[in-house]
Motif scaffolding. Structure first.
Motif, PDB file in Angstrom:
ATOM      1  N   UNK A  44      -5.689   1.757   2.575  1.00  0.00           N
ATOM      2  CA  UNK A  44      -5.010   2.066   1.329  1.00  0.00           C
ATOM      3  C   UNK A  44      -5.863   2.826   0.347  1.00  0.00           C
ATOM      4  N   UNK A  45      -7.141   2.452   0.256  1.00  0.00           N
ATOM      5  CA  UNK A  45      -8.034   3.127  -0.694  1.00  0.00           C
ATOM      6  C   UNK A  45      -8.175   4.609  -0.354  1.00  0.00           C
ATOM      7  N   UNK A  46      -8.342   4.916   0.939  1.00  0.00           N
ATOM      8  CA  UNK A  46      -8.428   6.320   1.350  1.00  0.00           C
ATOM      9  C   UNK A  46      -7.125   7.057   1.065  1.00  0.00           C
ATOM     10  N   UNK A  47      -6.003   6.377   1.300  1.00  0.00           N
ATOM     11  CA  UNK A  47      -4.703   7.003   1.063  1.00  0.00           C
ATOM     12  C   UNK A  47      -4.545   7.397  -0.396  1.00  0.00           C
ATOM     13  N   UNK A  48      -4.911   6.500  -1.285  1.00  0.00           N
ATOM     14  CA  UNK A  48      -4.793   6.784  -2.718  1.00  0.00           C
ATOM     15  C   UNK A  48      -5.737   7.903  -3.124  1.00  0.00           C
ATOM     16  N   UNK A  49      -6.971   7.847  -2.613  1.00  0.00           N
ATOM     17  CA  UNK A  49      -7.961   8.873  -2.943  1.00  0.00           C
ATOM     18  C   UNK A  49      -7.509  10.256  -2.489  1.00  0.00           C
ATOM     19  N   UNK A  50      -7.003  10.350  -1.253  1.00  0.00           N
ATOM     20  CA  UNK A  50      -6.605  11.650  -0.719  1.00  0.00           C
ATOM     21  C   UNK A  50      -5.316  12.154  -1.359  1.00  0.00           C
ATOM     22  N   UNK A  51      -4.429  11.252  -1.729  1.00  0.00           N
ATOM     23  CA  UNK A  51      -3.227  11.675  -2.439  1.00  0.00           C
ATOM     24  C   UNK A  51      -3.583  12.225  -3.805  1.00  0.00           C
ATOM     25  N   UNK A  52      -4.517  11.561  -4.472  1.00  0.00           N
ATOM     26  CA  UNK A  52      -4.941  12.011  -5.800  1.00  0.00           C
ATOM     27  C   UNK A  52      -5.604  13.379  -5.722  1.00  0.00           C
ATOM     28  N   UNK A  53      -6.329  13.640  -4.624  1.00  0.00           N
ATOM     29  CA  UNK A  53      -6.981  14.938  -4.461  1.00  0.00           C
ATOM     30  C   UNK A  53      -5.961  16.051  -4.233  1.00  0.00           C
ATOM     31  N   UNK A  54      -4.785  15.696  -3.717  1.00  0.00           N
ATOM     32  CA  UNK A  54      -3.716  16.679  -3.525  1.00  0.00           C
ATOM     33  C   UNK A  54      -3.861  17.457  -2.229  1.00  0.00           C
ATOM     34  N   UNK A  55      -2.970  18.430  -2.069  1.00  0.00           N
ATOM     35  CA  UNK A  55      -3.026  19.295  -0.902  1.00  0.00           C
ATOM     36  C   UNK A  55      -2.114  18.905   0.237  1.00  0.00           C
ATOM     37  N   UNK A  56      -1.291  17.854   0.048  1.00  0.00           N
ATOM     38  CA  UNK A  56      -0.378  17.419   1.107  1.00  0.00           C
ATOM     39  C   UNK A  56       1.071  17.559   0.650  1.00  0.00           C
ATOM     40  N   UNK A  57       1.968  17.773   1.641  1.00  0.00           N
ATOM     41  CA  UNK A  57       3.392  17.931   1.357  1.00  0.00           C
ATOM     42  C   UNK A  57       4.180  16.654   1.602  1.00  0.00           C
ATOM     43  N   UNK A  58       3.705  15.806   2.522  1.00  0.00           N
ATOM     44  CA  UNK A  58       4.388  14.563   2.876  1.00  0.00           C
ATOM     45  C   UNK A  58       3.333  13.517   3.217  1.00  0.00           C
ATOM     46  N   UNK A  59       3.622  12.255   2.881  1.00  0.00           N
ATOM     47  CA  UNK A  59       2.764  11.140   3.284  1.00  0.00           C
ATOM     48  C   UNK A  59       3.533  10.263   4.270  1.00  0.00           C
ATOM     49  N   UNK A  60       2.904   9.966   5.400  1.00  0.00           N
ATOM     50  CA  UNK A  60       3.459   9.048   6.392  1.00  0.00           C
ATOM     51  C   UNK A  60       2.662   7.756   6.265  1.00  0.00           C
ATOM     52  N   UNK A  61       3.238   6.760   5.624  1.00  0.00           N
ATOM     53  CA  UNK A  61       2.505   5.577   5.187  1.00  0.00           C
ATOM     54  C   UNK A  61       2.839   4.358   6.032  1.00  0.00           C
ATOM     55  N   UNK A  62       1.861   3.902   6.826  1.00  0.00           N
ATOM     56  CA  UNK A  62       2.025   2.647   7.546  1.00  0.00           C
ATOM     57  C   UNK A  62       1.811   1.500   6.553  1.00  0.00           C
ATOM     58  N   UNK A  63       2.698   0.516   6.584  1.00  0.00           N
ATOM     59  CA  UNK A  63       2.617  -0.567   5.601  1.00  0.00           C
ATOM     60  C   UNK A  63       1.627  -1.662   5.988  1.00  0.00           C
ATOM     61  N   UNK A  64       1.256  -1.732   7.256  1.00  0.00           N
ATOM     62  CA  UNK A  64       0.342  -2.773   7.697  1.00  0.00           C
ATOM     63  C   UNK A  64      -1.103  -2.332   7.614  1.00  0.00           C
ATOM     64  N   UNK A  65      -1.637  -2.221   6.417  1.00  0.00           N
ATOM     65  CA  UNK A  65      -2.990  -1.714   6.202  1.00  0.00           C
ATOM     66  C   UNK A  65      -3.991  -2.869   6.082  1.00  0.00           C
ATOM     67  N   UNK A  66      -5.262  -2.632   6.423  1.00  0.00           N
ATOM     68  CA  UNK A  66      -6.241  -3.723   6.440  1.00  0.00           C
ATOM     69  C   UNK A  66      -6.720  -4.168   5.071  1.00  0.00           C
ATOM     70  N   UNK A  67      -6.603  -3.315   4.072  1.00  0.00           N
ATOM     71  CA  UNK A  67      -7.211  -3.637   2.775  1.00  0.00           C
ATOM     72  C   UNK A  67      -6.196  -3.870   1.660  1.00  0.00           C
ATOM     73  N   UNK A  68      -4.924  -3.613   1.899  1.00  0.00           N
ATOM     74  CA  UNK A  68      -3.933  -3.754   0.823  1.00  0.00           C
ATOM     75  C   UNK A  68      -2.536  -3.794   1.419  1.00  0.00           C
ATOM     76  N   UNK A  69      -1.599  -4.346   0.663  1.00  0.00           N
ATOM     77  CA  UNK A  69      -0.197  -4.340   1.066  1.00  0.00           C
ATOM     78  C   UNK A  69       0.343  -2.919   0.940  1.00  0.00           C
ATOM     79  N   UNK A  70       1.033  -2.478   1.972  1.00  0.00           N
ATOM     80  CA  UNK A  70       1.526  -1.115   1.975  1.00  0.00           C
ATOM     81  C   UNK A  70       2.463  -0.795   0.829  1.00  0.00           C
TER      82      UNK A  70
END
Length: 240
Positions: free
Chosen positions: A33-59
């Motif tokens: 989850x932390x990487x997902x938030x960091x990379x989303x904040x950095x931008x540059x993507x058109x779509x996010x494919x988000x698995x909800x079963x993450x090791x560090x946070x609730x999806x």
């Protein structure tokens, strides 16, 4: 299309990244989850494919933080098949929800569908309240250009070599879909799903008729290329 895959299972991620690459995507990977938030904040993507079963946070919580950062389309992917979880995800504002195990073709179709809806929604929100643009370029990424073809999403106007081309609604939608990724093959099933909002069965002939009509109206039939056994693509002539 640039896609961020949020998936902690290395084998699943590797397999899916390979499929995405074969279908013309540029994909990044976030393993938690932390990487997902960091990379989303950095931008540059058109779509996010988000698995909800993450090791560090609730999806669902990760989705909420992503949504606070960006309006990027998010497809939730999970093994949680119960209806309540799906309803919860959609109520939070997810653009779509896919349950594992999923068919790869369906997943790709859903990715393109949410991306297309996002582009049209953006064009609608940025476009003029009424009337045309008088030939001026439309703001806010509303114009798709592929070689001699110009597609104005907000005004639904098409130009080929600078000349106006009149299309029906479905012909325009078909061309706009192909123009989103010139040179990339769109599968027949995917086109039917995105343009006609239905399944492939019984609709193949309709697609063929619309392709033939579109080629005739563009007066450049070579622009809409058939890829035998797969689908169609917008063929852009090489620059001289």
């Amino acid at each position: 299309m640039r896609l961020l895959l949020v998936e902690d299972d290395e084998h699943v991620a590797a397999a899916l990244l390979a499929v995405l690459k074969r279908h013309g995507f540029t994909a990044g990977l976030a393993r938690n989850g932390a990487e997902a938030i960091e990379k989303t904040q950095a931008g540059g993507f058109d779509v996010v494919l988000l698995d909800l079963g993450l090791p560090d946070a609730d999806g669902f919580e990760v989705y909420g933080q992503i949504r606070r950062l960006s309006r990027i389309p998010v497809i939730m992917v999970t093994a949680r098949a119960d209806v309540r979880s799906r309803i919860h995800g959609l109520n939070l504002g997810a653009d779509d929800y896919v349950v594992k195990p999923y068919d790869t073709g369906e997943l790709l179709a859903r990715i393109h569908a949410v991306s297309r809806r996002a582009a049209l929604d953006q064009a609608s929100s940025d476009g003029p309240a009424s009337g045309g643009t008088g030939g001026a370029p439309a703001p806010g990424g509303q114009v798709l250009t592929a070689g001699p073809v110009t597609v104005e999403l907000s005004t639904r106007r098409v130009l080929v070599d600078g000349a106006r081309v009149e299309l029906t609604r479905k012909e325009f939608d078909l061309l706009a879909l192909l123009a989103q990724r010139p040179g990339v093959v769109f599968r027949r099933e995917q086109i039917i799903s995105d343009v006609w909002r239905t399944s492939w069965e019984g609709t193949g002939r309709t697609l063929e008729v619309h392709v033939a009509s579109l080629r005739s109206k563009l007066r450049r039939p070579e622009l809409v290329e058939t890829v035998r056994g797969v689908g169609y693509r917008l063929a852009v002539p090489p620059a001289l």
